[in-house]
Design an enzyme around this catalytic site. Structure first.
Site, PDB file in Angstrom:
ATOM      1  N   GLY A  14       0.819  -1.204   0.000  1.00 42.17           N
ATOM      2  CA  GLY A  14       0.000   0.000   0.000  1.00 42.17           C
ATOM      3  C   GLY A  14       0.856   1.258   0.000  1.00 42.17           C
ATOM      4  O   GLY A  14       1.897   1.310   0.656  1.00 42.17           O
ATOM      5  N   ARG A  24      13.633   9.605  -2.908  1.00 43.65           N
ATOM      6  CA  ARG A  24      14.553  10.718  -3.194  1.00 43.65           C
ATOM      7  C   ARG A  24      15.805  10.628  -2.333  1.00 43.65           C
ATOM      8  O   ARG A  24      16.937  10.786  -2.820  1.00 43.65           O
ATOM      9  CB  ARG A  24      13.821  12.035  -2.943  1.00 43.65           C
ATOM     10  CG  ARG A  24      14.657  13.310  -3.023  1.00 43.65           C
ATOM     11  CD  ARG A  24      13.750  14.499  -2.720  1.00 43.65           C
ATOM     12  NE  ARG A  24      14.468  15.774  -2.742  1.00 43.65           N
ATOM     13  CZ  ARG A  24      15.060  16.314  -1.679  1.00 43.65           C
ATOM     14  NH1 ARG A  24      15.043  15.678  -0.513  1.00 43.65           N
ATOM     15  NH2 ARG A  24      15.669  17.495  -1.779  1.00 43.65           N
ATOM     16  N   ARG A  75       0.927  -5.330  -5.996  1.00 46.74           N
ATOM     17  CA  ARG A  75       1.056  -6.619  -5.317  1.00 46.74           C
ATOM     18  C   ARG A  75       1.348  -7.661  -6.389  1.00 46.74           C
ATOM     19  O   ARG A  75       0.738  -7.657  -7.446  1.00 46.74           O
ATOM     20  CB  ARG A  75      -0.217  -6.948  -4.544  1.00 46.74           C
ATOM     21  CG  ARG A  75      -0.561  -5.826  -3.547  1.00 46.74           C
ATOM     22  CD  ARG A  75      -1.624  -6.218  -2.558  1.00 46.74           C
ATOM     23  NE  ARG A  75      -2.055  -5.086  -1.770  1.00 46.74           N
ATOM     24  CZ  ARG A  75      -1.428  -4.612  -0.706  1.00 46.74           C
ATOM     25  NH1 ARG A  75      -0.310  -5.204  -0.303  1.00 46.74           N
ATOM     26  NH2 ARG A  75      -1.896  -3.580  -0.032  1.00 46.74           N
ATOM     27  N   ASP A 106       4.777  -4.997   6.003  1.00 44.49           N
ATOM     28  CA  ASP A 106       5.044  -6.397   6.329  1.00 44.49           C
ATOM     29  C   ASP A 106       5.255  -7.281   5.104  1.00 44.49           C
ATOM     30  O   ASP A 106       6.210  -8.052   5.035  1.00 44.49           O
ATOM     31  CB  ASP A 106       3.874  -6.972   7.148  1.00 44.49           C
ATOM     32  CG  ASP A 106       3.871  -6.464   8.575  1.00 44.49           C
ATOM     33  OD1 ASP A 106       4.861  -5.839   8.983  1.00 44.49           O
ATOM     34  OD2 ASP A 106       2.876  -6.694   9.281  1.00 44.49           O
ATOM     35  N   THR A 129       4.049   2.835   5.800  1.00 46.10           N
ATOM     36  CA  THR A 129       2.648   2.431   5.930  1.00 46.10           C
ATOM     37  C   THR A 129       1.942   3.402   6.858  1.00 46.10           C
ATOM     38  O   THR A 129       2.530   3.837   7.857  1.00 46.10           O
ATOM     39  CB  THR A 129       2.498   1.001   6.481  1.00 46.10           C
ATOM     40  OG1 THR A 129       1.129   0.752   6.837  1.00 46.10           O
ATOM     41  CG2 THR A 129       3.346   0.787   7.721  1.00 46.10           C
ATOM     42  N   ASP A 131      -0.430   2.743   8.846  1.00 42.54           N
ATOM     43  CA  ASP A 131      -0.981   2.075  10.031  1.00 42.54           C
ATOM     44  C   ASP A 131      -0.098   2.169  11.267  1.00 42.54           C
ATOM     45  O   ASP A 131      -0.576   1.957  12.382  1.00 42.54           O
ATOM     46  CB  ASP A 131      -1.255   0.601   9.726  1.00 42.54           C
ATOM     47  CG  ASP A 131      -2.393   0.400   8.736  1.00 42.54           C
ATOM     48  OD1 ASP A 131      -3.300   1.263   8.719  1.00 42.54           O
ATOM     49  OD2 ASP A 131      -2.375  -0.585   7.991  1.00 42.54           O
ATOM     50  N   ASP A 133       2.067   0.134  12.436  1.00 38.40           N
ATOM     51  CA  ASP A 133       2.024  -1.111  13.203  1.00 38.40           C
ATOM     52  C   ASP A 133       3.274  -1.975  13.048  1.00 38.40           C
ATOM     53  O   ASP A 133       3.302  -3.121  13.484  1.00 38.40           O
ATOM     54  CB  ASP A 133       0.795  -1.931  12.806  1.00 38.40           C
ATOM     55  CG  ASP A 133       0.779  -2.296  11.324  1.00 38.40           C
ATOM     56  OD1 ASP A 133       1.553  -1.702  10.552  1.00 38.40           O
ATOM     57  OD2 ASP A 133      -0.020  -3.165  10.939  1.00 38.40           O
ATOM     58  N   ARG A 166     -26.616  15.215  15.562  1.00 41.08           N
ATOM     59  CA  ARG A 166     -26.410  13.898  14.964  1.00 41.08           C
ATOM     60  C   ARG A 166     -25.319  13.114  15.693  1.00 41.08           C
ATOM     61  O   ARG A 166     -24.436  13.684  16.330  1.00 41.08           O
ATOM     62  CB  ARG A 166     -26.008  14.041  13.479  1.00 41.08           C
ATOM     63  CG  ARG A 166     -27.150  14.436  12.582  1.00 41.08           C
ATOM     64  CD  ARG A 166     -26.675  14.745  11.180  1.00 41.08           C
ATOM     65  NE  ARG A 166     -27.804  14.958  10.275  1.00 41.08           N
ATOM     66  CZ  ARG A 166     -27.738  15.602   9.128  1.00 41.08           C
ATOM     67  NH1 ARG A 166     -26.583  16.118   8.736  1.00 41.08           N
ATOM     68  NH2 ARG A 166     -28.795  15.736   8.352  1.00 41.08           N
ATOM     69  N   GLY A 174      -7.144   0.720   9.672  1.00 44.70           N
ATOM     70  CA  GLY A 174      -6.524   0.020  10.787  1.00 44.70           C
ATOM     71  C   GLY A 174      -7.155  -1.344  10.944  1.00 44.70           C
ATOM     72  O   GLY A 174      -7.919  -1.581  11.868  1.00 44.70           O
ATOM     73  N   ARG A 175      -6.851  -2.235  10.004  1.00 39.91           N
ATOM     74  CA  ARG A 175      -7.463  -3.563  10.019  1.00 39.91           C
ATOM     75  C   ARG A 175      -7.030  -4.361  11.244  1.00 39.91           C
ATOM     76  O   ARG A 175      -7.814  -5.078  11.842  1.00 39.91           O
ATOM     77  CB  ARG A 175      -7.108  -4.322   8.734  1.00 39.91           C
ATOM     78  CG  ARG A 175      -7.821  -5.657   8.571  1.00 39.91           C
ATOM     79  CD  ARG A 175      -7.556  -6.291   7.222  1.00 39.91           C
ATOM     80  NE  ARG A 175      -6.133  -6.605   7.026  1.00 39.91           N
ATOM     81  CZ  ARG A 175      -5.343  -5.971   6.166  1.00 39.91           C
ATOM     82  NH1 ARG A 175      -5.825  -4.988   5.422  1.00 39.91           N
ATOM     83  NH2 ARG A 175      -4.074  -6.306   6.037  1.00 39.91           N
ATOM     84  N   ALA A 190     -13.372  12.928  20.075  1.00 38.82           N
ATOM     85  CA  ALA A 190     -14.435  11.931  19.887  1.00 38.82           C
ATOM     86  C   ALA A 190     -15.000  11.487  21.234  1.00 38.82           C
ATOM     87  O   ALA A 190     -14.272  11.394  22.229  1.00 38.82           O
ATOM     88  CB  ALA A 190     -13.901  10.731  19.115  1.00 38.82           C
TER      89      ALA A 190
END
Length: 326
Positions: A14, A24, A75, A106, A129, A131, A133, A166, A174-175, A190
């Site tokens: 990704g 660079r 990929r 990874d 990445t 994420d 992680d 609302r 973030g799987r 939040a």
């Protein structure tokens, strides 16, 4: 010092803002040390297809401020096979490559580790990445930019949430890790944050929403990591509507907007440091490692360890989130 004549540079997996800055830095570091940099397009696919190009300092001009990766990424199922890696190595050898700088996550590091183990091609990984992680570095390239993108989006959602009383469920990437959700949830104020590492039951969420209502809150933002196990944002929205029919519940999935955009200053500096560090590691004879930053210092982590372990969520930050969302 290892004698290096040519070094290949590729991006894989990704995309992440700041990858161009890392390319660079790696290219210009090669030139600084008298090494010929070779761009490999579309990741490992380019190595198999022999899509290589010798670069110079001007080849990477005016890309430090661009998101994505100008080398492109793909990929490659063929590279996952021993035969595919053998073909990739044959092309690398024919091109005279003495090592690879692999910018990715990874999956990219797994490929680098395998081609080095099977064929002896020195590889150094650079963590790119959003994420955050990957084990062995405090921050990954692209993470800071993604945080700023998400916070800006949530701030805008907050405006309409308060205008119409609302409740918004905002899904972020973030799987497997909740770094983006936790940090942006705190930064954007939040009311609730749902992440894979700290599973909150639907009943607990409903209790929190009820408590917010009793506390006088007429609008709410719930940040949900895509890897949260509560059933997904749309199922959550349906359950909230059933329990709180007076709430106007909306869902926003930020999706791939989090991957795009101009990299932040922090990501540009991090990418530049690690691009240089990767080439210097190869010059020093180090390979099979990932370069990262720990406590503001460049460090190396074996690729196998970077792949098998993951950064842990900061428990103190979870406590902060609990306190400031009352």
């Amino acid at each position: 010092m290892a004698e290096l004549k040519k070094v290949g540079v590729l991006t894989s997996g990704g995309d992440a803002p700041g990858m161009n800055a890392a390319i660079r830095a790696a290219v210009r570091s090669c030139i600084f040390y008298g090494i010929e940099p070779v761009a490999i397009r579309e990741g490992y696919k380019g190595l198999i297809d022999n899509d290589l190009e010798v670069m110079n300092a001007r080849s990477v001009a005016n890309i430090i401020n661009q998101g994505g990766t100008f080398l492109k990424s793909a990929r490659c199922a063929e590279f996952r096979t021993p035969e595919g890696r053998a073909k990739a190595f044959a092309n690398a050898k024919a091109a005279g490559l003495d090592g690879l700088v692999v910018i990715g996550g990874d999956g990219s590091f797994t490929g680098a580790m395998l081609i080095e183990k099977e064929h002896g091609l020195p590889c150094v990984g650079v963590p790119g990445t959003i994420d955050n992680d990957i084990f062995g570095t405090d921050f990954t390239i692209g993470y800071d930019t993604a945080l700023n993108t998400v916070v800006e989006a949530i701030d805008k959602i907050r405006d309409t949430a308060t205008s119409h009383n609302r409740l918004f469920l905002v899904e972020v990437m973030g799987r497997d890790a909740g770094f983006i959700a936790l940090n942006t949830g705190i930064a954007a104020g939040a009311e609730q944050i749902l992440i894979p590492e700290e599973q909150k039951s639907v009943n607990e969420l409903m209790d929190d929403i009820a408590n917010s209502g009793r506390a006088g809150k007429t609008s709410s933002i719930v940040v949900v990591s895509e890897g949260d196990k509560s059933g997904g944002v749309f199922e959550l929205a349906s359950k909230i509507e059933d329990s709180f029919p007076d709430y106007d519940v909306k869902v926003t999935v930020l999706g791939h907007t989090q991957r795009g955009g101009k990299p932040s200053c922090s990501d540009r500096v991090l990418a530049s440091r690690l691009g240089v560090a990767a080439v210097e590691a190869l010059r020093e004879g180090d390979s099979g490692v990932m370069v990262g930053v720990r406590n503001q210092q460049v460090v190396q982590t074996p690729l196998e360890e970077a792949i098998s372990k993951h950064n842990a969520i900061d428990k103190a930050l979870l406590k902060v989130a609990e306190i400031v969302t009352v």
